[in-house]
Design a protein around this motif. Structure first.
Motif, PDB file in Angstrom:
ATOM      1  N   GLN A 102       0.840  -1.201   0.000  1.00 27.01           N
ATOM      2  CA  GLN A 102       0.000   0.000   0.000  1.00 27.01           C
ATOM      3  C   GLN A 102       0.877   1.254   0.000  1.00 27.01           C
ATOM      4  O   GLN A 102       0.828   2.089   0.910  1.00 27.01           O
ATOM      5  N   ASN A 110       1.391  -1.315  -9.207  1.00 24.53           N
ATOM      6  CA  ASN A 110       0.314  -2.305  -9.214  1.00 24.53           C
ATOM      7  C   ASN A 110      -0.722  -1.855 -10.229  1.00 24.53           C
ATOM      8  O   ASN A 110      -1.590  -1.040  -9.936  1.00 24.53           O
ATOM      9  N   ASN A 134      -2.085   1.999 -10.870  1.00 24.53           N
ATOM     10  CA  ASN A 134      -2.351   2.669  -9.604  1.00 24.53           C
ATOM     11  C   ASN A 134      -1.035   3.164  -9.018  1.00 24.53           C
ATOM     12  O   ASN A 134      -0.154   2.369  -8.710  1.00 24.53           O
ATOM     13  N   GLU A 187      -0.603   4.537  -6.163  1.00 29.90           N
ATOM     14  CA  GLU A 187      -0.593   4.507  -4.696  1.00 29.90           C
ATOM     15  C   GLU A 187      -0.390   3.111  -4.130  1.00 29.90           C
ATOM     16  O   GLU A 187      -0.324   2.938  -2.910  1.00 29.90           O
ATOM     17  N   THR A 188      -0.292   2.112  -5.004  1.00 30.30           N
ATOM     18  CA  THR A 188       0.037   0.761  -4.557  1.00 30.30           C
ATOM     19  C   THR A 188       1.078   0.181  -5.505  1.00 30.30           C
ATOM     20  O   THR A 188       1.265   0.661  -6.621  1.00 30.30           O
ATOM     21  N   PRO A 218      -2.453  -8.212   1.105  1.00 28.29           N
ATOM     22  CA  PRO A 218      -1.824  -6.977   1.597  1.00 28.29           C
ATOM     23  C   PRO A 218      -1.719  -6.905   3.114  1.00 28.29           C
ATOM     24  O   PRO A 218      -0.774  -6.304   3.639  1.00 28.29           O
ATOM     25  N   GLU A 219      -2.665  -7.526   3.819  1.00 27.65           N
ATOM     26  CA  GLU A 219      -2.640  -7.441   5.283  1.00 27.65           C
ATOM     27  C   GLU A 219      -1.860  -8.574   5.930  1.00 27.65           C
ATOM     28  O   GLU A 219      -1.673  -8.587   7.154  1.00 27.65           O
ATOM     29  N   PRO A 236       3.514   1.754   3.928  1.00 30.43           N
ATOM     30  CA  PRO A 236       2.273   2.534   3.816  1.00 30.43           C
ATOM     31  C   PRO A 236       2.281   3.775   4.686  1.00 30.43           C
ATOM     32  O   PRO A 236       1.623   4.776   4.358  1.00 30.43           O
ATOM     33  N   HIS A 241       4.016   6.482   2.705  1.00 29.52           N
ATOM     34  CA  HIS A 241       3.116   7.023   1.679  1.00 29.52           C
ATOM     35  C   HIS A 241       2.075   7.951   2.310  1.00 29.52           C
ATOM     36  O   HIS A 241       1.825   9.057   1.813  1.00 29.52           O
ATOM     37  N   LYS A 242       1.497   7.517   3.419  1.00 26.76           N
ATOM     38  CA  LYS A 242       0.492   8.345   4.101  1.00 26.76           C
ATOM     39  C   LYS A 242       1.115   9.636   4.607  1.00 26.76           C
ATOM     40  O   LYS A 242       0.530  10.720   4.489  1.00 26.76           O
TER      41      LYS A 242
END
Length: 464
Positions: free
Chosen positions: A223, A366, A369, A371-372, A398-399, A423, A426-427
């Motif tokens: 992510q 991905n 996209n 953002e992934t 992903p998790e 992630p 990125h955030k």
């Protein structure tokens, strides 16, 4: 671009610690065996144009589209291993951004790559890897092609009088191989793969990757932007905080970084202490740190008096590989080859490790996209006799934790720690109030180099 001497790495750190490590080239002087000349090579450039990199390179949709059109659709990129398509009719689907590429082993054993699109109504020709039978047949209306891309048959051909059957061959993508890997390039005017890779082959002469097999392949959707994921594996600067269990036996900030043309290299010594730590560990403590031993467990190996962690690790590696690579190669293998992290990056996203370390990484968007991304981890192992069949890809959700990929051994714990950051980077960048990020002049020079090349390929950037 500025060329200058490497920074001195044995001075006091910003935290006031006195670094107790040694420079990598000096460490090689203590090796119990002759060290390959390639590990003695040095090539340091600063890439001063990348003192600061724009935040938009990671989070901007517009920048992603520039990357897509000017890099991914133009550059040589690793698509698969040759061993994944060993027999005539074997196929593999490689996807990057909006493009799907079908890689095929022909009856003549040549490898070809085609745009994965039917010339009738555009349907994807194949969605899964594996044998295609006797032809490439579209599941929609049954148009079929031979494995060399030539038209084989058209359903109700009489109903297409306007079509020149001689112009119905599948459009090809440039394809070439290096080290057992298959590379593709969608730009018909691109330079050859050999020219693009430059002297990379020289770096792997002693450790030919074509003589390996896929022992494991684990992939996960991350992510975060692909560069965020990639850069987590491009320096040892983060070890002190992200991988604290490794600092007793890893010379993180004493790593050596080099670059040549379209590829670069980092070398991080193992079996030596981090310059950041405030105490001098024993050789046993350094060895235990290297093998990821837990404090409450007995040592995997107890070091004899006077034997260093590097000497023991080198001896164990030589004995472990002796039956596979033979006595001559095993007896010549240096400690550095057996235990140090020698990690290359080939622009834009291919990361083979040197010596007998088995790791190879690949990072890519991905789909379309920004953002992934997709992170691939391969373990390429040497073998004796007939080549073993390649391991099937294990996809992690992903998790999921990388610890669930038990085929990766103790490395899974390290990947888990790295993936935890991605992630959040990125955030954090989406909340950033600054437009640029500073890069360390030396320890992040591998990242500087890739951004320098990105800037050359993309040209003028746009703010989002």
């Amino acid at each position: 671009m500025t060329t200058e001497a490497r920074p001195t790495q044995q001075s006091a750190t910003d935290d006031g610690f006195i670094e107790n490590g040694t420079g990598y080239q000096r460490l090689l002087e203590t090796d119990t065996h002759p060290v390959p000349d390639i590990l003695r090579e040095e090539s340091y450039e600063l890439y001063e144009d990348q003192n600061f990199v724009p935040v938009s390179r990671y989070i901007s949709r517009k920048y992603h589209e520039l990357e897509r059109d000017r890099v991914w659709y133009k550059v040589w990129q690793m698509a698969c291993r040759e061993e994944e398509i060993p027999e005539p009719g074997d196929t593999l689907v490689y996807e990057i951004c909006e493009k799907s590429i079908l890689i095929v082993r022909g009856k003549d054993m040549s490898i070809r790559a085609f745009y994965n699109s039917c010339l009738h109504r555009g349907r994807t020709l194949r969605e899964e890897d594996g044998p295609a039978g006797n032809e490439i047949r579209c599941p929609f209306h049954g148009f079929a092609w031979n494995f060399d891309g030539s038209l084989k048959s058209m359903t109700c051909a009489w109903d297409f009088p306007q079509v020149d059957k001689g112009k119905m061959d599948l459009p090809q993508v440039k394809v070439d191989t290096w080290g057992g890997f298959v590379f593709i390039n969608m730009d018909p005017a691109s330079e050859s793969l050999d020219s693009f890779l430059g002297d990379l082959g020289k770096h792997f002469e002693a450790w030919p990757l074509e003589d390996r097999y896929i022992q494991a392949h684990v992939a996960q959707v991350i992510q975060a932007n692909w560069k965020i994921a990639q850069e987590a594996f491009s320096e040892a600067f983060h070890v002190i905080t992200t991988h604290p269990q490794r600092v007793v036996g890893t010379g993180d900030s004493n790593s050596q970084y080099d670059s040549w043309g379209n590829f670069n290299r980092g070398i991080t010594a193992n079996g030596v202490p981090s310059p950041h730590i405030k105490f001098v560990p024993t050789e046993q403590e350094m060895f235990d740190s290297m093998v990821d031993a837990r404090i409450d467990e007995d040592p995997m190996v107890t070091l004899p008096e006077g034997v260093t962690a590097r000497e023991m690790s080198g001896m164990l590696a030589r004995e472990g590989l002796r039956d596979i690579i033979g006595d001559v190669k095993a007896d010549l293998m240096s400690d550095a080859e057996s235990l140090d992290s020698i990690y290359y990056t080939v622009f834009p996203n291919f990361h083979p490790w040197g010596a007998y370390q088995r790791i190879v990484y690949r990072f890519r968007p991905n789909g379309d996209n920004h953002e992934t991304s997709i992170m691939d981890v391969y373990l390429l192992a040497p073998f004796k006799g007939e080549r073993p069949k390649p391991a099937k890809t294990q996809w992690l959700d992903p998790e999921q934790s990388w610890l669930e990929a038990t085929v990766l051994g103790s490395s899974a714990r390290v990947f888990d720690q790295d993936a935890y950051n991605m992630p959040k980077v990125h955030k954090g960048l989406k909340s950033a109030q600054t437009k640029t990020l500073p890069l360390a002049r030396y320890q992040e020079v591998k990242i500087r180099h890739i951004h320098h090349l990105l800037a050359k390929w993309i040209g003028e950037e746009v703010d989002d």
